[in-house]
Write a protein that holds these residues in place. Structure first.
Motif, short mmCIF file in Angstrom:
data_model
loop_
_atom_site.label_atom_id
_atom_site.label_comp_id
_atom_site.label_asym_id
_atom_site.label_seq_id
_atom_site.Cartn_x
_atom_site.Cartn_y
_atom_site.Cartn_z
N ASN A 170 4.23 -1.62 70.51
CA ASN A 170 5.24 -1.21 69.53
C ASN A 170 4.78 -1.54 68.11
OD1 ASN A 170 7.17 -0.08 71.25
ND2 ASN A 170 8.13 -2.04 71.67
N ASN A 171 4.18 -2.73 67.95
CA ASN A 171 3.68 -3.11 66.63
C ASN A 171 2.56 -2.18 66.17
OD1 ASN A 171 5.46 -5.27 66.47
ND2 ASN A 171 4.01 -6.75 67.30
N GLU A 172 1.67 -1.85 67.12
CA GLU A 172 0.56 -0.96 66.78
C GLU A 172 1.06 0.44 66.42
OE1 GLU A 172 -2.02 -1.17 70.13
OE2 GLU A 172 -2.82 -3.14 69.61
N VAL A 173 2.06 0.91 67.18
CA VAL A 173 2.64 2.23 66.89
C VAL A 173 3.30 2.21 65.51
CG1 VAL A 173 4.48 3.83 67.53
CG2 VAL A 173 2.97 2.92 69.29
N ALA A 174 4.04 1.13 65.21
CA ALA A 174 4.69 1.02 63.90
C ALA A 174 3.65 0.99 62.78
CB ALA A 174 5.56 -0.23 63.86
N ASN A 175 2.54 0.28 63.02
CA ASN A 175 1.48 0.20 62.02
C ASN A 175 0.84 1.56 61.78
OD1 ASN A 175 -0.40 -1.16 60.25
ND2 ASN A 175 -1.91 -1.03 61.88
N ILE A 176 0.61 2.29 62.88
CA ILE A 176 0.03 3.64 62.76
C ILE A 176 1.00 4.57 62.02
CG2 ILE A 176 -0.68 5.67 64.08
CD1 ILE A 176 -1.78 3.76 66.20
N GLU A 177 2.29 4.45 62.35
CA GLU A 177 3.28 5.28 61.66
C GLU A 177 3.31 4.98 60.17
OE1 GLU A 177 6.89 4.49 63.72
OE2 GLU A 177 6.50 5.95 65.32
N GLN A 179 0.75 3.84 58.41
CA GLN A 179 -0.46 4.44 57.84
C GLN A 179 -0.32 5.95 57.71
OE1 GLN A 179 -4.18 3.08 59.65
NE2 GLN A 179 -3.17 1.24 60.39
N LEU A 180 0.29 6.57 58.72
CA LEU A 180 0.51 8.01 58.65
C LEU A 180 1.42 8.36 57.47
CD1 LEU A 180 0.97 9.00 62.41
CD2 LEU A 180 -0.89 9.68 60.90
N GLY A 181 2.44 7.51 57.25
CA GLY A 181 3.34 7.74 56.12
C GLY A 181 2.59 7.70 54.80
N LYS A 182 1.69 6.71 54.67
CA LYS A 182 0.89 6.62 53.45
C LYS A 182 -0.03 7.83 53.29
CE LYS A 182 0.82 1.55 53.26
NZ LYS A 182 -0.03 0.34 53.30
N LEU A 183 -0.65 8.23 54.41
CA LEU A 183 -1.53 9.39 54.36
C LEU A 183 -0.76 10.66 54.01
CD1 LEU A 183 -3.83 8.74 57.47
CD2 LEU A 183 -4.47 8.61 55.06
N LYS A 184 0.44 10.80 54.57
CA LYS A 184 1.26 11.97 54.26
C LYS A 184 1.63 11.99 52.78
CE LYS A 184 3.27 12.51 58.89
NZ LYS A 184 4.51 12.41 59.71
N GLN A 185 1.93 10.81 52.23
CA GLN A 185 2.26 10.74 50.80
C GLN A 185 1.04 11.08 49.96
OE1 GLN A 185 5.34 10.23 49.42
NE2 GLN A 185 4.25 10.84 47.56
#
Length: 245
Positions: A170-177, A179-185
């Motif tokens: 769950n922590n890894e998924v949250a971390n990836i999400e 990072q994805l949020g930053k990449l999307k921005q």
């Protein structure tokens, strides 16, 4: 018949039974204990197995274990009763005597075995046999509860392992999400910058056209001015040549 009291082997057989919850597949390759007939339940007694409270995480859809595994456990329990056999003739020996005559004894089998039992133990009667049966049922229940307890402990350990792994994932998924949020921005910012540059690129002709026109006008004016001055010089030069000698 056991001639002398046997030493307690509680630690040994509990470890053996608990071992079935470590690697269950090992029971398929291990040599099975010698099969000893289990003491028969008295016809007037109702045996009820009381299992320790189980975890709420028990899967209702768990498929049953293989018949070989069940047979192996049955033989282990029989071995425990054999090790717990009390000195002298009692319910255990009576059961062996009875089961040797038939695996599904009738009234006549019981009567015949009972007559033989009284010859071996003059004090043998119904009460004695039933009290003796209670001892073996108690030992069987102890072994059963210890075995189930080992399984519950193993299941609890698996639940902890599962919970820890689930938490980590769950922590890894949250971390990836994140990072994805930053990449999307970043992508959104780049797309915005790209759109701005494309707009500027499309308007570049209009931006520089007036400047080009102004420069071109000045160049043409320079040519015109130069030609005007040059004509004046030529006019004077020709006049000198013509009128002054």
């Amino acid at each position: 018949m056991a001639e002398e009291p046997q030493k307690s082997k509680m630690g040994g057989w509990l470890r053996d039974l608990a071992g079935i919850f470590v690697v269950i597949d090992e029971t398929k390759t291990e040599e099975k204990p010698a099969s000893t007939p289990a003491p028969a339940q008295p016809a007037t007694s109702t045996s009820k197995t009381t299992a320790p409270a189980t975890s709420t995480s028990t899967l209702a859809s768990t498929p049953p274990a293989s018949s070989d595994f069940v047979d192996d456990l049955r033989n282990r329990f029989r071995k425990i009763l054999e090790e717990k056999n009390q000195p002298g003739f009692d319910f255990y020996e009576f059961s062996l005597m009875l089961l040797r005559t038939s695996t599904n004894p009738s009234v006549e089998h019981f009567k015949t075995a009972y007559e033989g039992a009284k010859l071996l133990n003059p004090n043998c009667n119904q009460q004695f046999l039933l009290e003796s049966a209670n001892f073996y049922k108690s030992e069987l229940q102890k072994a059963f509860e210890a075995t189930v307890s080992a399984g519950e402990q193993k299941k609890a350990a698996l639940n902890v392992e599962k919970s820890n792994e689930q938490k980590q994932l769950n922590n890894e998924v949250a971390n990836i999400e994140q990072q994805l949020g930053k990449l999307k921005q970043q992508i959104a910012d780049l797309e915005k910058a790209q759109a701005e540059k494309l707009t500027a690129l499309n308007g570049i002709e209009g931006k520089f056209n007036d400047k080009f026109v102004e420069i071109e006008q000045k160049i043409q004016a320079t040519v015109t001015a130069k030609e005007g001055v040059a004509n004046e010089i030529s006019l004077i030069e020709n006049g000198i040549k013509q009128y002054i000698s």
